[in-house]
Design a protein around this motif. Structure first.
Motif, PDB file in Angstrom:
ATOM      1  N   SER A  18      11.237 -24.250 -37.125  1.00 12.17           N
ATOM      2  CA  SER A  18      11.001 -25.653 -37.517  1.00 12.17           C
ATOM      3  C   SER A  18       9.534 -25.903 -37.830  1.00 12.17           C
ATOM      4  O   SER A  18       9.014 -26.992 -37.588  1.00 12.17           O
ATOM      5  CB  SER A  18      11.474 -26.611 -36.417  1.00 12.17           C
ATOM      6  N   GLY A  19       8.861 -24.879 -38.361  1.00  9.55           N
ATOM      7  CA  GLY A  19       7.463 -25.027 -38.766  1.00  9.55           C
ATOM      8  C   GLY A  19       6.472 -25.011 -37.625  1.00  9.55           C
ATOM      9  O   GLY A  19       5.280 -25.242 -37.829  1.00  9.55           O
ATOM     10  N   LYS A  20       6.947 -24.739 -36.393  1.00 11.01           N
ATOM     11  CA  LYS A  20       6.048 -24.769 -35.228  1.00 11.01           C
ATOM     12  C   LYS A  20       5.679 -23.362 -34.777  1.00 11.01           C
ATOM     13  O   LYS A  20       6.521 -22.455 -34.794  1.00 11.01           O
ATOM     14  CB  LYS A  20       6.731 -25.487 -34.058  1.00 11.01           C
ATOM     15  N   HIS A  27       2.715 -27.772 -34.918  1.00  7.01           N
ATOM     16  CA  HIS A  27       3.373 -27.713 -36.225  1.00  7.01           C
ATOM     17  C   HIS A  27       2.366 -27.305 -37.291  1.00  7.01           C
ATOM     18  O   HIS A  27       1.206 -27.707 -37.230  1.00  7.01           O
ATOM     19  CB  HIS A  27       3.976 -29.072 -36.568  1.00  7.01           C
ATOM     20  N   GLN A  28       2.823 -26.552 -38.271  1.00  4.76           N
ATOM     21  CA  GLN A  28       1.878 -26.075 -39.285  1.00  4.76           C
ATOM     22  C   GLN A  28       1.294 -27.208 -40.122  1.00  4.76           C
ATOM     23  O   GLN A  28       0.207 -27.059 -40.673  1.00  4.76           O
ATOM     24  CB  GLN A  28       2.480 -24.982 -40.162  1.00  4.76           C
ATOM     25  N   PHE A  30      -0.046 -29.712 -38.935  1.00  3.31           N
ATOM     26  CA  PHE A  30      -1.191 -30.245 -38.199  1.00  3.31           C
ATOM     27  C   PHE A  30      -2.175 -29.158 -37.808  1.00  3.31           C
ATOM     28  O   PHE A  30      -2.981 -29.326 -36.884  1.00  3.31           O
ATOM     29  CB  PHE A  30      -0.705 -31.000 -36.962  1.00  3.31           C
ATOM     30  N   SER A  31      -2.103 -28.045 -38.478  1.00  2.09           N
ATOM     31  CA  SER A  31      -2.971 -26.925 -38.204  1.00  2.09           C
ATOM     32  C   SER A  31      -3.908 -26.745 -39.401  1.00  2.09           C
ATOM     33  O   SER A  31      -3.479 -26.898 -40.550  1.00  2.09           O
ATOM     34  CB  SER A  31      -2.100 -25.673 -38.005  1.00  2.09           C
ATOM     35  N   ILE A  32      -5.162 -26.448 -39.121  1.00  4.02           N
ATOM     36  CA  ILE A  32      -6.132 -26.307 -40.217  1.00  4.02           C
ATOM     37  C   ILE A  32      -5.735 -25.156 -41.127  1.00  4.02           C
ATOM     38  O   ILE A  32      -5.771 -25.277 -42.344  1.00  4.02           O
ATOM     39  CB  ILE A  32      -7.554 -26.085 -39.651  1.00  4.02           C
ATOM     40  N   TYR A  33      -5.340 -24.049 -40.534  1.00  7.12           N
ATOM     41  CA  TYR A  33      -4.955 -22.865 -41.301  1.00  7.12           C
ATOM     42  C   TYR A  33      -3.437 -22.724 -41.291  1.00  7.12           C
ATOM     43  O   TYR A  33      -2.780 -23.134 -40.333  1.00  7.12           O
ATOM     44  CB  TYR A  33      -5.589 -21.614 -40.691  1.00  7.12           C
ATOM     45  N   SER A  34      -2.900 -22.129 -42.329  1.00  6.15           N
ATOM     46  CA  SER A  34      -1.459 -21.904 -42.402  1.00  6.15           C
ATOM     47  C   SER A  34      -1.007 -21.013 -41.262  1.00  6.15           C
ATOM     48  O   SER A  34      -1.702 -20.071 -40.882  1.00  6.15           O
ATOM     49  CB  SER A  34      -1.102 -21.226 -43.726  1.00  6.15           C
ATOM     50  N   HIS A  35       0.160 -21.314 -40.732  1.00  5.48           N
ATOM     51  CA  HIS A  35       0.756 -20.427 -39.736  1.00  5.48           C
ATOM     52  C   HIS A  35       1.068 -19.083 -40.400  1.00  5.48           C
ATOM     53  O   HIS A  35       1.248 -18.991 -41.616  1.00  5.48           O
ATOM     54  CB  HIS A  35       2.040 -21.036 -39.177  1.00  5.48           C
ATOM     55  N   GLU A  36       1.170 -18.065 -39.567  1.00  4.88           N
ATOM     56  CA  GLU A  36       1.412 -16.708 -40.059  1.00  4.88           C
ATOM     57  C   GLU A  36       2.744 -16.194 -39.517  1.00  4.88           C
ATOM     58  O   GLU A  36       3.175 -16.602 -38.437  1.00  4.88           O
ATOM     59  CB  GLU A  36       0.274 -15.793 -39.589  1.00  4.88           C
ATOM     60  N   VAL A  37       3.354 -15.308 -40.271  1.00  8.33           N
ATOM     61  CA  VAL A  37       4.548 -14.616 -39.786  1.00  8.33           C
ATOM     62  C   VAL A  37       4.068 -13.301 -39.194  1.00  8.33           C
ATOM     63  O   VAL A  37       3.442 -12.492 -39.874  1.00  8.33           O
ATOM     64  CB  VAL A  37       5.570 -14.400 -40.920  1.00  8.33           C
ATOM     65  N   VAL A  55       7.906 -13.619 -35.871  1.00 14.49           N
ATOM     66  CA  VAL A  55       7.580 -14.836 -35.135  1.00 14.49           C
ATOM     67  C   VAL A  55       6.665 -15.692 -36.002  1.00 14.49           C
ATOM     68  O   VAL A  55       5.775 -15.163 -36.666  1.00 14.49           O
ATOM     69  CB  VAL A  55       6.833 -14.457 -33.826  1.00 14.49           C
ATOM     70  N   LEU A  56       6.860 -17.000 -35.978  1.00 17.08           N
ATOM     71  CA  LEU A  56       5.907 -17.903 -36.621  1.00 17.08           C
ATOM     72  C   LEU A  56       4.806 -18.203 -35.614  1.00 17.08           C
ATOM     73  O   LEU A  56       5.085 -18.631 -34.493  1.00 17.08           O
ATOM     74  CB  LEU A  56       6.591 -19.195 -37.072  1.00 17.08           C
ATOM     75  N   SER A  57       3.572 -17.955 -36.011  1.00 20.91           N
ATOM     76  CA  SER A  57       2.443 -18.097 -35.087  1.00 20.91           C
ATOM     77  C   SER A  57       1.289 -18.801 -35.784  1.00 20.91           C
ATOM     78  O   SER A  57       0.984 -18.504 -36.940  1.00 20.91           O
ATOM     79  CB  SER A  57       1.998 -16.710 -34.620  1.00 20.91           C
ATOM     80  N   CYS A  58       0.629 -19.700 -35.060  1.00 21.09           N
ATOM     81  CA  CYS A  58      -0.594 -20.291 -35.604  1.00 21.09           C
ATOM     82  C   CYS A  58      -1.687 -19.212 -35.599  1.00 21.09           C
ATOM     83  O   CYS A  58      -1.560 -18.188 -34.922  1.00 21.09           O
ATOM     84  CB  CYS A  58      -1.019 -21.526 -34.815  1.00 21.09           C
ATOM     85  N   LEU A  59      -2.729 -19.469 -36.339  1.00 25.09           N
ATOM     86  CA  LEU A  59      -3.802 -18.473 -36.458  1.00 25.09           C
ATOM     87  C   LEU A  59      -4.431 -18.111 -35.107  1.00 25.09           C
ATOM     88  O   LEU A  59      -4.545 -16.923 -34.790  1.00 25.09           O
ATOM     89  CB  LEU A  59      -4.860 -18.966 -37.455  1.00 25.09           C
TER      90      LEU A  59
END
Ligand SMILES: [Zn+2]
Length: 136
Positions: A18-20, A27-28, A30-37, A55-59
């Motif tokens: 769900s983009g988190k 959530h991506q 609200f993140s400065i950088y794009s989340h990464e797979v 896994v979807l992960s923030c930077l």
């Protein structure tokens, strides 16, 4: 090393989460950088690029995790597995108190420690999102 992950796989992983970020739940949008797979189990440890290992992960979470699978539990000092979103349920290992992510298990505590989930600037961001009712 850059590992190719197809666009449909990336989209599937993002939609499933769900983009988190699957570690800190930001959530991506609200993140400065794009989340990464990312690979839950890194290729170098025998992990695959199948979506059941992605896994979807923030930077920040991805950078702090790197290819690690374990770290040291800050309480009992034992070598402990990190949280794997493909193997475990988030709510079994963590809970949110205010803007803090609290570890409910050794896996939760160890993941919070290694991924620096409660570092001050991340708490500030989460607090701002909580006030706007857009976290978690
Ligand atoms: Zn994160």
């Amino acid at each position: 090393m850059t590992i190719y992950i197809s666009l449909p796989s990336r989209q599937f992983v993002s939609d499933r989460a769900s983009g988190k970020c699957e570690y800190c739940l930001i959530h991506q949008d609200f993140s400065i950088y794009s989340h990464e797979v990312d690979h839950a189990v890194a290729i170098k440890h025998g992990g695959s690029s199948n979506t059941n290992n992605l896994v979807l992960s923030c930077l920040p979470c991805n950078r702090y995790k790197g290819s690690d699978l374990t770290s040291i539990d800050p309480i009992n000092r034992e070598i402990t597995s990190l949280f794997n979103p493909r193997s475990y349920k988030w709510g079994d290992h963590f809970k949110i108190e205010g803007s803090y992510i609290v570890g409910l298990t050794d896996i939760g505590r160890t993941t919070i420690f290694l991924l620096k989930l409660n570092e001050p600037k991340r708490l500030m961001i989460r607090q701002a999102l909580i006030l706007q009712k857009i976290y978690p």
